[in-house]
Scaffold this active site. Structure first.
Site, PDB file in Angstrom:
ATOM      1  N   HIS A  55       1.737  -2.413  16.846  1.00  0.00           N
ATOM      2  CA  HIS A  55       1.472  -1.545  15.699  1.00  0.00           C
ATOM      3  C   HIS A  55       1.703  -0.095  16.123  1.00  0.00           C
ATOM      4  O   HIS A  55       1.392   0.282  17.250  1.00  0.00           O
ATOM      5  CB  HIS A  55       0.030  -1.746  15.217  1.00  0.00           C
ATOM      6  N   GLU A  60       6.973  -1.544   9.351  1.00  0.00           N
ATOM      7  CA  GLU A  60       6.036  -0.550   8.843  1.00  0.00           C
ATOM      8  C   GLU A  60       6.525   0.855   9.197  1.00  0.00           C
ATOM      9  O   GLU A  60       6.263   1.343  10.314  1.00  0.00           O
ATOM     10  CB  GLU A  60       4.656  -0.758   9.465  1.00  0.00           C
ATOM     11  N   GLY A 118      -5.376  -0.232   4.330  1.00  0.00           N
ATOM     12  CA  GLY A 118      -6.456   0.252   3.455  1.00  0.00           C
ATOM     13  C   GLY A 118      -6.789  -0.686   2.308  1.00  0.00           C
ATOM     14  O   GLY A 118      -7.983  -0.935   2.027  1.00  0.00           O
ATOM     15  N   SER A 178       1.194   1.404   2.857  1.00  0.00           N
ATOM     16  CA  SER A 178       0.736   1.770   1.506  1.00  0.00           C
ATOM     17  C   SER A 178       1.046   0.707   0.446  1.00  0.00           C
ATOM     18  O   SER A 178       1.360   1.040  -0.699  1.00  0.00           O
ATOM     19  CB  SER A 178       1.298   3.136   1.094  1.00  0.00           C
ATOM     20  N   ASN A 199      -5.015  -5.948   7.712  1.00  0.00           N
ATOM     21  CA  ASN A 199      -5.290  -5.308   9.008  1.00  0.00           C
ATOM     22  C   ASN A 199      -6.452  -4.329   8.780  1.00  0.00           C
ATOM     23  O   ASN A 199      -6.252  -3.251   8.221  1.00  0.00           O
ATOM     24  CB  ASN A 199      -4.019  -4.577   9.468  1.00  0.00           C
ATOM     25  N   TRP A 200      -7.622  -4.751   9.208  1.00  0.00           N
ATOM     26  CA  TRP A 200      -8.810  -3.918   8.944  1.00  0.00           C
ATOM     27  C   TRP A 200      -8.918  -2.725   9.886  1.00  0.00           C
ATOM     28  O   TRP A 200      -9.788  -1.888   9.726  1.00  0.00           O
ATOM     29  CB  TRP A 200     -10.083  -4.792   9.023  1.00  0.00           C
ATOM     30  N   LYS A 201      -8.047  -2.674  10.891  1.00  0.00           N
ATOM     31  CA  LYS A 201      -8.092  -1.559  11.860  1.00  0.00           C
ATOM     32  C   LYS A 201      -9.524  -1.391  12.378  1.00  0.00           C
ATOM     33  O   LYS A 201     -10.225  -2.386  12.540  1.00  0.00           O
ATOM     34  CB  LYS A 201      -7.521  -0.281  11.219  1.00  0.00           C
ATOM     35  N   GLU A 242       0.115   2.485  15.527  1.00  0.00           N
ATOM     36  CA  GLU A 242      -1.102   3.182  15.978  1.00  0.00           C
ATOM     37  C   GLU A 242      -1.419   2.845  17.436  1.00  0.00           C
ATOM     38  O   GLU A 242      -2.065   3.626  18.130  1.00  0.00           O
ATOM     39  CB  GLU A 242      -2.272   2.836  15.038  1.00  0.00           C
ATOM     40  N   GLY A 248      -0.791   4.463   5.464  1.00  0.00           N
ATOM     41  CA  GLY A 248      -1.999   5.220   5.105  1.00  0.00           C
ATOM     42  C   GLY A 248      -1.731   6.485   4.313  1.00  0.00           C
ATOM     43  O   GLY A 248      -2.623   7.314   4.144  1.00  0.00           O
TER      44      GLY A 248
HETATM   45  P1  PGA Z   1      -1.831   0.896   5.032  1.00  0.00           P
HETATM   46  O1  PGA Z   1      -1.669   0.397   6.539  1.00  0.00           O
HETATM   47  O2  PGA Z   1      -1.693  -0.319   4.136  1.00  0.00           O
HETATM   48  O3  PGA Z   1      -3.222   1.495   4.972  1.00  0.00           O
HETATM   49  O4  PGA Z   1      -0.758   1.896   4.781  1.00  0.00           O
HETATM   50  C1  PGA Z   1      -0.735  -0.599   6.885  1.00  0.00           C
HETATM   51  C2  PGA Z   1      -0.822  -0.890   8.365  1.00  0.00           C
HETATM   52  O5  PGA Z   1      -0.941   0.037   9.162  1.00  0.00           O
HETATM   53  O6  PGA Z   1      -0.759  -2.067   8.770  1.00  0.00           O
END
Ligand code: PGA
Length: 257
Positions: free
Chosen positions: A93, A168, A236, A214, A10-12, A95, A174
Site C-alpha cells: 500500500h 490505487e 474511508g 475515494s 481497508n480500515w487502516k 501508505e 482519501g
Molecule cells: P480511500 O482509501 O477509499 O479512503 O480513498 C483507499 C485505500 O487507501 O485503500
C-alpha cells in the site's frame, strides 16, 4: 468479470472493539449479496475477533513482515496473522511504501512470505500526482508491479485465486476525488496486459484488478462498469456498514437484474 466482484475494506489504523458491531453488520449484509466477495482488513487487533464471528466475509491484514520470525520488535509474520484467522494480506500500500520506506524488493519478499504461509495477496500499486502529470503513470505502475510481484508463474495452482492487484493512484486516496473512468480504463488495461505477459493468457486474464482511491456508493457503479475493474479496495467508505455495503450493492446489481 469472470470471477465474483471483490470488495475489500481497508480500515487502516481505525477501529477498536467498539467497531465489532460494524463488522457484524457488514457480515450480515454480505450474506444477502452472495454474488459479491466481501472482505475486511481491520487493524491486527481486530483480525481474530472478527474472524471468530464472521460467517460470510473473509478477514485479512494490511501488512506483514517478510521473515518467518525472529528479533523484529513490533513486527508480525504472515504465519501469525494466518493463525489469527487472516485469509489474505494487503501488501505494498502506498501508505506503507511512503511512510515506512518499503521498496519493491521488500514488498516482493513480503508477498513470498505471505504465499508461503498460505495467504492470498492483494498487491497494491499506484503513481503519485507528479508522476501522472509527467505522463509516466503507466510506465511507473508497470515497473512497480513487475518488481513487487514474486515469480508466481513458477508455482503450481490457481494464480487468480491467490493474487489480486489493487490500482490505487496516490492522489486519489482519501481525497474524495477518484480517478476518472478513462484513466482507470487505461491503467487497468495496461495492468491486464502485464498480467498476461507474466502469467500467460489464461491465468493473466483471470486475476482481479481492484480500483482504490475515494470509492464511495455514489461513484461505485460507474467505476465497476469500466472494463477490467474486478472490484474495489475501499478505505474511508468501508468504516460504516451502510456506505461499504452501498458499494457492494453497486457491484452486485449488474448480476441481480
Ligand atoms: P480511500 O482509501 O477509499 O479512503 O480513498 C483507499 C485505500 O487507501 O485503500
Amino acid at each position: 468479470m469472470t470471477r465474483r466482484p471483490y470488495i475489500v475494506g481497508n480500515w487502516k489504523m481505525h477501529g477498536t472493539r467498539a467497531m465489532l458491531s460494524e463488522a457484524r453488520a457488514i457480515d450480515r449484509a454480505a450474506q444477502r449479496h452472495m454474488k459479491v466477495e466481501v472482505a475486511l482488513a481491520p487493524p491486527y487487533t481486530l483480525i481474530h475477533p472478527i474472524h471468530r464471528e464472521a460467517e460470510q466475509i473473509a478477514v485479512g491484514a494490511q501488512d506483514c513482515h517478510h521473515a518467518d520470525g525472529g528479533a523484529y520488535t513490533g513486527d508480525i509474520s504472515a504465519a501469525m496473522i494466518a493463525d489469527a484467522g487472516a485469509k489474505f494480506v494487503i501488501l505494498g500500500h502506498s501508505e506503507r511504501r511512503t511512510g515506512h520506506n518499503e521498496t519493491d524488493a521488500l514488498v516482493r519478499a513480503k508477498a513470498e512470505a505471505a504465499f508461503a504461509a498460505g495467504l492470498r495477496v492483494i498487491m497494491c500499486c499506484g503513481e503519485s500526482a507528479e508522476t501522472r502529470e509527467s505522463g509516466k503513470a503507466i510506465a511507473f505502475v508497470t515497473e512497480q508491479l513487475t518488481a513487487s510481484l514474486p515469480a508466481l508463474a513458477d508455482l503450481p495452482g490457481d494464480i487468480a485465486e491467490r493474487l489480486t492487484i489493487a490500482y490505487e493512484p496516490i492522489w486519489a486516496i482519501g481525497t474524495g476525488t477518484a480517478a476518472t473512468t478513462g484513466d482507470i480504463a487505461e491503467m487497468h488495461g495496461a495492468i491486464r496486459k502485464l498480467l498476461v505477459d507474466l502469467f500467460g493468457e489464461e491465468q493473466g486474464a483471470e486475476v482481479r484488478i481492484l480500483y482504490g482511491g475515494s470509492v464511495k456508493p455514489e461513484n461505485a457503479a460507474e467505476i465497476f462498469a469500466v472494463p477490467d475493474v474486478g472490484g474495489a479496495l475501499v478505505g474511508g467508505a468501508s468504516l460504516t456498514a451502510d456506505s461499504f455495503m452501498g458499494i457492494a450493492l453497486a457491484a452486485s446489481e449488474p448480476f441481480e437484474v
